[in-house]
Scaffold this motif. Sequence first.
Motif, short mmCIF file in Angstrom:
data_model
loop_
_atom_site.label_atom_id
_atom_site.label_comp_id
_atom_site.label_asym_id
_atom_site.label_seq_id
_atom_site.Cartn_x
_atom_site.Cartn_y
_atom_site.Cartn_z
N PHE A 180 51.25 46.32 31.25
CA PHE A 180 52.00 45.60 32.28
C PHE A 180 53.01 44.65 31.65
N VAL A 181 52.54 43.91 30.65
CA VAL A 181 53.41 42.93 30.00
C VAL A 181 54.65 43.62 29.40
N ARG A 182 54.44 44.82 28.84
CA ARG A 182 55.55 45.56 28.24
C ARG A 182 56.55 46.06 29.28
N THR A 183 56.05 46.36 30.47
CA THR A 183 56.89 47.06 31.44
C THR A 183 57.07 46.27 32.73
N ALA A 184 56.85 44.96 32.66
CA ALA A 184 56.87 44.14 33.88
C ALA A 184 58.23 44.21 34.57
N PRO A 185 58.23 44.29 35.90
CA PRO A 185 59.51 44.30 36.62
C PRO A 185 60.28 43.00 36.37
N ALA A 221 43.38 47.57 28.85
CA ALA A 221 44.62 48.17 28.36
C ALA A 221 45.75 48.09 29.40
N LEU A 222 45.38 47.93 30.66
CA LEU A 222 46.42 47.83 31.69
C LEU A 222 47.27 46.58 31.50
N PHE A 223 46.68 45.55 30.92
CA PHE A 223 47.40 44.27 30.83
C PHE A 223 48.58 44.32 29.84
N PRO A 224 48.33 44.70 28.56
CA PRO A 224 49.48 44.81 27.65
C PRO A 224 50.54 45.81 28.15
N ALA A 238 42.36 40.31 31.61
CA ALA A 238 42.83 41.17 30.51
C ALA A 238 41.71 41.43 29.53
N HIS A 239 40.45 41.32 30.00
CA HIS A 239 39.33 41.50 29.07
C HIS A 239 38.22 42.38 29.66
N GLY A 240 38.56 43.15 30.69
CA GLY A 240 37.56 44.02 31.30
C GLY A 240 37.63 45.43 30.75
N ARG A 241 37.04 46.38 31.46
CA ARG A 241 37.04 47.77 30.97
C ARG A 241 38.40 48.43 31.10
N LYS A 242 39.29 47.85 31.90
CA LYS A 242 40.65 48.39 32.00
C LYS A 242 41.65 47.42 31.34
#
Length: 436
Positions: free
Chosen positions: A189-194, A184-187, A178-182
């Motif tokens: 994912f956390v918001r919309t996790a299945p 933003a994908l992590f938060p 959760a600390h690379g150039r992408k």
Amino acid sequence: MRLTIHRGAKEIGGSCVEITAGRTRVIVDLGMPLVSPWNKKEKLETRGFAKKSSQELLDMAVLPKVAGLYAMDGGGAAVDAVLLSHPHQDHYGLLGHIRPGIPVYLSDGCRRIIEASDIFLPIKANIRNPVVIDDRKPVKIGDITVTPYLMDHSGYGALAFLIEGDGKKVFYSGDFRAHGRKAALFPKFVRTAPQGVDCLLMEGTTLGREGRAPETETDIEEKIAGIARRYKGIKLVYASGQNIDRLVSFYKAAKSIGGVFVVDLYTAFVLDSLGNKNIPHPCASCRNLRVLYTKNYVIKLAQAGREDAVKRYRGSEITLREIAKAGEKAFLMYRESIRPKIEKIGDLKDAAMIYSMYEGYKREESFKKVQSFLDENKIMLETAHTSGHASFDDLKRLAAALKPNVLTPIHTFNPERYAELWPKVRSLNDGETFEP
Ligand SMILES: [Zn+2]
């Protein structure tokens, strides 16, 4: 639904999971092991494996025993699909042994990197039947539905998978951070996790290696620029030609000091193959990225019928004289094959090497040669690196977001630590079958 971790339950590398639902069987990843099947403290020497047959590797317990997966055991029902999480050898390194007809599901970025790397690396995936899948677009494979999720990782185009069948849900994290150039994908994912996940198979690479909060890729970029300013000689770059986030960091750092990032043909070809105009690649307008030609890579590209690339990158070619002239503003990718050329550049006074890989590789045999080169030329070794894997806190966040019925360790040397991440852990041994 039945789930078997053929390999990787209690080690990093060699990941291979089988999931069966209804009449459908899928394999998730088919990685090259990094440690000996017999002694997990012993590093596996994989150099000669490109020349070994499937049977030999099976006998050595390098290939996991999976019916209907390999080209050599022609009989029996074939596995319905292989899902590939990302283009790192510890996840795809044994793919070259599968039956050619089996479809391999992967992201477009992953396919591009693997196809480009196959030209240069001894161990090849040779994917004959690729099926490109997109972020959050479910695909049906027989009785199984797979939804890929694009993740932030040092491997380009990394995916996690939600795998549904028989009314059950398994989530496979793949490798992520959760600390690379992408990042933003992590938060997101956390918001919309299945939800309603029965079993979460989650990597835990950093468990047992915890330190301070991980530096971001932007921190690394600044660190590189800082190191660069301290040395008046050229900067040698020790980094993977497949770690795109990191190559971008070097490129940006070079650009920030008005310098030039010099890559080898292999790296140039990988960058170009991504077909992504936001990523530096050899082109007329990218003057801060130049290519140093070496015979070995020219031959490899020619053998693969890619003389077009050899010709095209000539426009970005840099000579040794130009590198010498750029001096302190030159960042040069280090390769063993480039070393004789580096020695010809002449004055290596006040040069530095920026080491940008996992610290553990420094202790390996292959780095000894590099170290002696540095010693002979009195070149300082500096480090600028951040992990491709999630920190303890981010592992915990992923588990909390998915709220699985059970958490199952994979891709870790410390499965016993998973109890600190989520209250319900179901640890498996390699080869053990579990019905979520
Ligand atoms: Zn991995």
